[in-house]
Design an enzyme around this catalytic site. Structure first.
Site, PDB file in Angstrom:
ATOM      1  N   CYS A  46       0.814  -1.223   0.000  1.00  0.00           N
ATOM      2  CA  CYS A  46       0.000   0.000   0.000  1.00  0.00           C
ATOM      3  C   CYS A  46       0.844   1.268   0.000  1.00  0.00           C
ATOM      4  O   CYS A  46       0.655   2.160  -0.830  1.00  0.00           O
ATOM      5  CB  CYS A  46      -1.008   0.013   1.145  1.00  0.00           C
ATOM      6  SG  CYS A  46      -0.304   0.230   2.794  1.00  0.00           S
ATOM      7  N   HIS A  62      -2.494   1.482   6.711  1.00  0.00           N
ATOM      8  CA  HIS A  62      -2.846   1.499   5.284  1.00  0.00           C
ATOM      9  C   HIS A  62      -2.985   2.934   4.808  1.00  0.00           C
ATOM     10  O   HIS A  62      -3.435   3.807   5.550  1.00  0.00           O
ATOM     11  CB  HIS A  62      -4.163   0.743   5.057  1.00  0.00           C
ATOM     12  CG  HIS A  62      -4.466   0.480   3.615  1.00  0.00           C
ATOM     13  ND1 HIS A  62      -3.804  -0.480   2.888  1.00  0.00           N
ATOM     14  CD2 HIS A  62      -5.340   1.065   2.768  1.00  0.00           C
ATOM     15  CE1 HIS A  62      -4.277  -0.483   1.645  1.00  0.00           C
ATOM     16  NE2 HIS A  62      -5.206   0.447   1.544  1.00  0.00           N
ATOM     17  N   HIS A 122      -5.745   2.147  -4.305  1.00  0.00           N
ATOM     18  CA  HIS A 122      -4.768   1.661  -3.331  1.00  0.00           C
ATOM     19  C   HIS A 122      -4.339   0.249  -3.674  1.00  0.00           C
ATOM     20  O   HIS A 122      -4.947  -0.397  -4.531  1.00  0.00           O
ATOM     21  CB  HIS A 122      -5.360   1.714  -1.919  1.00  0.00           C
ATOM     22  CG  HIS A 122      -6.634   0.926  -1.774  1.00  0.00           C
ATOM     23  ND1 HIS A 122      -6.783  -0.049  -0.831  1.00  0.00           N
ATOM     24  CD2 HIS A 122      -7.804   0.974  -2.459  1.00  0.00           C
ATOM     25  CE1 HIS A 122      -8.005  -0.568  -0.927  1.00  0.00           C
ATOM     26  NE2 HIS A 122      -8.636   0.042  -1.911  1.00  0.00           N
TER      27      HIS A 122
END
Length: 181
Positions: free
Chosen positions: A76, A129, A141
Site C-alpha cells: 500500500c 494502510h 490503493h
C-alpha cells in the site's frame, strides 16, 4: 546557485568527503524540489492532482507484494510512494505511518483528489494502510486481502474502510485556492 555551480560544489564535496556527503546533497535537492511544489498556482495544483490520479489508474490490476514499490507490484505505501514520486515529483516517506506524520492533516470537508486517506487495522491505532483519494468517495490503493487484491479502486463507503478510517492528509497545495491550504 546556477546548475553549473551546483555541479561544481557537488564534485568538490564528493572529492573531499566521499559518497556520504553526495547522498546528503541529493536529499537536500529532493527536499528543495518538494518545497518548490508548494508554490504552485491553483491551476497548476489542479493539473498535478489530476495527472496524479490518471497516472495512478494506469497501475490498476498490478499485484500486491509486501515491501514492493513498483512498477509491477506494490504494497500500500509502496504504491503511494512510487506514484507520488513518479507523477507529482514529490518524495514522501516510505511507510504509511511516516506519510501520515509528514503530511498536513485535513478535515474531510477539505478533501480533494490527490489527497491521502489513512486507515488503521491495529488495536494500537497505528496507521496500517494508505490510499489516494480519486473523487466521488473512491480511493485507489494496493490492497493485501479481501475479495480483490493488488491495485484496485474501492469505495470509502465500504464497511471495512469506514470502520478503519483514521483521517486525511495533504502533501500538495490545494487546487481550490489559498483559503483551502
Amino acid at each position: 546557485m546556477t546548475s553549473i555551480s551546483k555541479k561544481q560544489v557537488m564534485r568538490s564535496m564528493v572529492k573531499k568527503h566521499g559518497k556520504a556527503i553526495f547522498v546528503v546533497l541529493i536529499f537536500v535537492e529532493l527536499c528543495i524540489a518538494a518545497c518548490a511544489s508548494e508554490t504552485l498556482t491553483v491551476a497548476q495544483a489542479k493539473e498535478v492532482r489530476e495527472k496524479l490520479v490518471a497516472d495512478a489508474k494506469k497501475y490498476l490490476g498490478s499485484s500486491y507484494v509486501s515491501g514492493a514499490v513498483g512498477p509491477t507490484s506494490f504494497d500500500c505505501s509502496g504504491f503511494i510512494y512510487f506514484i507520488v514520486r513518479e507523477s507529482a515529483k514529490v518524495q514522501l516517506p516510505r511507510s504509511a505511518h511516516a506519510m501520515y506524520t509528514r503530511c498536513t492533516k485535513i478535515s474531510d470537508d477539505k478533501l480533494e483528489i490527490g489527497d491521502l486517506l489513512f486507515f488503521s487495522a491495529s488495536s494500537s491505532g497505528s496507521i496500517t494502510h494508505v490510499s489516494l483519494y480519486i473523487g466521488d468517495n473512491q480511493i485507489i490503493h494496493a490492497a493485501s486481502e479481501g475479495p480483490k487484491t493488488g491495485v484496485i479502486i474501492s469505495s470509502r463507503n465500504e464497511r471495512y474502510w469506514k470502520t478503519h478510517y483514521v483521517g486525511a492528509a495533504r502533501f500538495l497545495p490545494s487546487a481550490r485556492g489559498t483559503a483551502e491550504n
